[in-house]
Design an enzyme around this catalytic site. Sequence first.
Site, short mmCIF file in Angstrom:
data_model
loop_
_atom_site.label_atom_id
_atom_site.label_comp_id
_atom_site.label_asym_id
_atom_site.label_seq_id
_atom_site.Cartn_x
_atom_site.Cartn_y
_atom_site.Cartn_z
CG ASP A 21 0.72 7.59 -6.77
OD1 ASP A 21 0.18 6.53 -6.41
OD2 ASP A 21 2.03 7.29 -6.99
CG ASP B 266 7.18 1.98 0.49
OD1 ASP B 266 6.53 1.07 -0.15
OD2 ASP B 266 6.31 2.77 1.20
#
Length: 239
Positions: free
Chosen positions: A8, A129
């Site tokens: 990330d 998500d």
Amino acid sequence: MEIFPAIDLKEGRCVRLYQGEFSKETVMNEDPVAQAIIFEKLGAKILHVVDLDGAIVGESVNLPVIEKICKAVRIPVQIGGGVRSLAAVEKLLSVGVEKVILGTAALYDKSFLEEAVRLYKEQIIVGIDAKNGFVATRGWLDVSEISYIDLAKQMESVGVQTIVFTDISKDGTLAGPNFEQLELLQKSVGIRVIASGGVASIQQVKRLNDMNIYGVIIGKALYEKTIDLEKVLQVTKLC
């Protein structure tokens, strides 16, 4: 089963968030390119990279780092975060990205999604998500009124072949994935499902494999060494 080590990106560094909270970040490696090379040397067959800054602003912020990662490793790289136009997709593919993950745009811009799938087919993945079962967008800052199952069905009807499902409440917690939601998702659609969020042990990976989940994204567990990448790759190879 495919294993996707996660990188990330935030402000050019490799970080981990806790439950998607940008204020709860931990820097895992100041050099994401070096981290990508480490994962490749340990046997990774593909990398999962997210541009966290891009997810907030709606465009690829960490593109220079992404390009360096693609040039530094020989394995495929899939990228998500802030990809909301065909130009953005094309740019990422042009610097060596193998697959592009669409999130917010998949929910709010159907014509873009359809055109992207038409042009790039299996190179387009959709990230779903969820927070309490509802789809979250714009870097997880907004929660919509559409359920993750409904969106997954819509994606399948458009021709999307792979989705990444993340239960935000599990992300970065090492509390284990949301097996219930994943099982329901797996039963609801006929396309590939990649699980993300909370994976903490090889036993959990085995359980996902037994559920016929296509792949699993592993982040914090690799950095904190609750999962050994070489071992989990060997185990899933034998399954």
